[in-house]
Design a protein around this motif. Structure first.
Motif, PDB file in Angstrom:
ATOM      1  N   LEU A 163       0.803  -1.224   0.000  1.00  0.00           N
ATOM      2  CA  LEU A 163       0.000   0.000   0.000  1.00  0.00           C
ATOM      3  C   LEU A 163       0.836   1.273   0.000  1.00  0.00           C
ATOM      4  O   LEU A 163       0.585   2.191  -0.797  1.00  0.00           O
ATOM      5  N   LEU A 164       1.821   1.353   0.882  1.00  0.00           N
ATOM      6  CA  LEU A 164       2.499   2.628   1.122  1.00  0.00           C
ATOM      7  C   LEU A 164       3.182   3.223  -0.108  1.00  0.00           C
ATOM      8  O   LEU A 164       3.138   4.448  -0.297  1.00  0.00           O
ATOM      9  N   PRO A 165       3.823   2.425  -0.981  1.00  0.00           N
ATOM     10  CA  PRO A 165       4.435   3.035  -2.164  1.00  0.00           C
ATOM     11  C   PRO A 165       3.427   3.687  -3.103  1.00  0.00           C
ATOM     12  O   PRO A 165       3.799   4.520  -3.937  1.00  0.00           O
ATOM     13  N   ALA A 166       2.151   3.319  -2.975  1.00  0.00           N
ATOM     14  CA  ALA A 166       1.119   3.873  -3.853  1.00  0.00           C
ATOM     15  C   ALA A 166       0.445   5.093  -3.246  1.00  0.00           C
ATOM     16  O   ALA A 166      -0.567   5.569  -3.762  1.00  0.00           O
ATOM     17  N   THR A 167       0.994   5.609  -2.131  1.00  0.00           N
ATOM     18  CA  THR A 167       0.394   6.760  -1.462  1.00  0.00           C
ATOM     19  C   THR A 167       1.389   7.912  -1.395  1.00  0.00           C
ATOM     20  O   THR A 167       2.610   7.708  -1.404  1.00  0.00           O
ATOM     21  N   LEU A 168       0.860   9.124  -1.308  1.00  0.00           N
ATOM     22  CA  LEU A 168       1.710  10.311  -1.260  1.00  0.00           C
ATOM     23  C   LEU A 168       2.369  10.479   0.100  1.00  0.00           C
ATOM     24  O   LEU A 168       3.506  10.923   0.204  1.00  0.00           O
ATOM     25  N   TYR A 169       1.651  10.094   1.154  1.00  0.00           N
ATOM     26  CA  TYR A 169       2.153  10.332   2.505  1.00  0.00           C
ATOM     27  C   TYR A 169       2.578   9.046   3.221  1.00  0.00           C
ATOM     28  O   TYR A 169       2.744   9.041   4.436  1.00  0.00           O
ATOM     29  N   GLY A 170       2.740   7.967   2.475  1.00  0.00           N
ATOM     30  CA  GLY A 170       3.109   6.699   3.099  1.00  0.00           C
ATOM     31  C   GLY A 170       4.531   6.657   3.611  1.00  0.00           C
ATOM     32  O   GLY A 170       4.853   5.919   4.534  1.00  0.00           O
ATOM     33  N   GLY A 171       5.415   7.461   3.013  1.00  0.00           N
ATOM     34  CA  GLY A 171       6.799   7.508   3.474  1.00  0.00           C
ATOM     35  C   GLY A 171       7.595   6.257   3.180  1.00  0.00           C
ATOM     36  O   GLY A 171       8.548   5.940   3.893  1.00  0.00           O
ATOM     37  N   ALA A 172       7.219   5.521   2.128  1.00  0.00           N
ATOM     38  CA  ALA A 172       7.922   4.283   1.806  1.00  0.00           C
ATOM     39  C   ALA A 172       9.334   4.569   1.308  1.00  0.00           C
ATOM     40  O   ALA A 172       9.574   5.531   0.580  1.00  0.00           O
ATOM     41  N   ASN A 173      10.268   3.718   1.714  1.00  0.00           N
ATOM     42  CA  ASN A 173      11.647   3.809   1.242  1.00  0.00           C
ATOM     43  C   ASN A 173      11.729   3.086  -0.098  1.00  0.00           C
ATOM     44  O   ASN A 173      11.946   1.881  -0.160  1.00  0.00           O
ATOM     45  N   MET A 174      11.562   3.838  -1.178  1.00  0.00           N
ATOM     46  CA  MET A 174      11.460   3.224  -2.496  1.00  0.00           C
ATOM     47  C   MET A 174      12.760   2.584  -2.965  1.00  0.00           C
ATOM     48  O   MET A 174      12.755   1.772  -3.888  1.00  0.00           O
ATOM     49  N   ALA A 175      13.869   2.918  -2.320  1.00  0.00           N
ATOM     50  CA  ALA A 175      15.135   2.272  -2.681  1.00  0.00           C
ATOM     51  C   ALA A 175      15.096   0.777  -2.373  1.00  0.00           C
ATOM     52  O   ALA A 175      15.814  -0.015  -2.992  1.00  0.00           O
ATOM     53  N   LEU A 176      14.243   0.382  -1.413  1.00  0.00           N
ATOM     54  CA  LEU A 176      14.138  -1.025  -1.022  1.00  0.00           C
ATOM     55  C   LEU A 176      12.882  -1.701  -1.557  1.00  0.00           C
ATOM     56  O   LEU A 176      12.701  -2.902  -1.364  1.00  0.00           O
ATOM     57  N   LEU A 177      12.023  -0.947  -2.202  1.00  0.00           N
ATOM     58  CA  LEU A 177      10.752  -1.501  -2.671  1.00  0.00           C
ATOM     59  C   LEU A 177      10.637  -1.378  -4.183  1.00  0.00           C
ATOM     60  O   LEU A 177       9.630  -0.934  -4.718  1.00  0.00           O
ATOM     61  N   GLN A 178      11.696  -1.788  -4.866  1.00  0.00           N
ATOM     62  CA  GLN A 178      11.729  -1.721  -6.318  1.00  0.00           C
ATOM     63  C   GLN A 178      11.205  -3.016  -6.935  1.00  0.00           C
ATOM     64  O   GLN A 178      11.643  -4.109  -6.560  1.00  0.00           O
TER      65      GLN A 178
END
Length: 367
Positions: A163-178
């Motif tokens: 869920l979090l990578p698909a949200t503006l305020y989720g704060g996901a660390n996209m470097a680890l969720l590729q």
């Protein structure tokens, strides 16, 4: 009933009975003890010293993660008490180990460290996990008489990472969720430290695979953390410390045997589920004995393979299966071995391998 004469071994080791009734003296100390026992329950160990040493182990790699592990477990304890759940279950740490895992999940997979929003989101997840854990206990423990384990964390954690990578305020660390394209190229089974190189020998590779695998149970890619976790487990059960090491090793072996990616094996991803399976099955879920040991070895190897399958399923979304493989293997093993030649212990009998050996010796002596 299976009883053994008290010999003091559980006072400072085992289940650390020294603080069993500490809540009668101080509610604050009771919450702290429950918090630490919950952290120990990540490895199915009801011991606050193990929990404290686990926090210290995580702190050697990340102070931020250690604080969130502690805070996540504490928030879960307080939530369970606020909801009025059975105090005896709260004291065992059953409601708080998921919260501890959500704490470290936030520390690793959310933007940080030292980001307040990430901490609040992690602690919110820890709190929400408590009533969901209550449901899993009612269904799995009460109705089916199998351990609930970290099913709550496994399912909610994966959903959270989706869920979090698909949200503006989720704060996901996209470097680890590729996202990873499945079958984009054949895997390189050479054990190596880096994605594109850094090949190592088999001894160095398996050392790292084994102890990084133990560290990866708490999402720490560090052999030192893994070694310190073994020490933490040894504070409660020396046999358990051996089995967590053997389990992680077998998980890595399962990856090597089928030619899985050597980078993933080196960094412990094939071993972390098997580590918990090893320490959790023999002497806790299963009675001690050579048949139980063989069943544990098979389960450890299977958990590595299941990790490989589930990681491929989730790879297109850049998510790992967290604790789902170990949950599926331990619960599946429990169901499969009931009414078999391998004795499955009832949940009230759960302790550790050393205590089960003393009980068996006592029973033989009384015949």
């Amino acid at each position: 009933m299976n009883k053994v004469k008290p010999d003091g071994r559980d006072t400072y080791s085992g289940t650390f009975d020294l603080t069993r009734d500490v809540q009668d003296k101080s509610s604050v100390l009771g919450v702290l003890d429950s918090t630490l026992r919950g952290i120990g329950q990540i490895f199915l160990i009801n011991n606050p010293i193990t929990g404290l040493l686990l926090v210290i182990a995580v702190a050697t790699n990340s102070i931020w993660a250690a604080l969130l592990v502690l805070a996540g477990s504490a928030v879960s304890v307080l939530t369970a008490k606020l909801l009025g759940y059975d105090e005896s279950v709260v004291r065992l740490g059953f409601y708080s180990f998921n919260g501890a895992l959500f704490g470290v999940l936030g520390a690793v997979f959310l933007i940080g460290p030292w980001v307040l929003a990430s901490a609040l989101l992690s602690l919110l997840a820890a709190s929400v996990s408590v009533p969901i854990m209550k449901i899993t206990i009612e269904v799995l423990v009460v109705k089916f008489e199998v351990p609930a384990l970290s099913l709550t964390f496994g399912v909610l954690g994966v959903l959270m990472l989706l869920l979090l990578p698909a949200t503006l305020y989720g704060g996901a660390n996209m470097a680890l969720l590729q996202p990873v394209e499945r079958y984009a190229k054949a895997p390189d089974p050479q054990l190596r430290e880096d994605v594109a190189g850094g090949e190592v020998g088999i001894l160095e590779g398996m050392f790292n695979a084994t102890f990084r695998g133990i560290g990866q149970v708490v999402l720490m890619d560090s052999a030192l953390v893994g070694i310190l976790i073994v020490v933490a487990i040894a504070a409660a059960t020396r046999i358990g410390a051996v089995l967590v090491t053997v389990g992680s090793f077998l998980g890595a072996i399962s990856g090597l045997a089928i030619g899985a990616d050597g980078y993933e094996i080196f960094h412990g991803l094939w071993g972390y589920n098997a580590a918990v399976v090893g320490v959790g099955l023999f002497g806790i879920v299963l009675e001690v004995g050579w048949k139980s040991f063989i069943a544990t070895v098979v389960a450890c190897l299977s958990s590595g393979l299941l990790y490989g399958a589930l990681s491929q399923l989730l790879a297109p979304w850049g998510v790992i299966p967290l604790s789902l493989p170990l949950v599926m293997i331990i619960i599946g093993t429990t169901f499969a071995l009931k009414d078999s030649r391998v004795q499955v212990l009832s949940i009230p009998e759960y302790s550790n391998a050393e205590k089960r050996m003393r009980i068996r010796k006592s029973m033989k002596g009384s015949v």
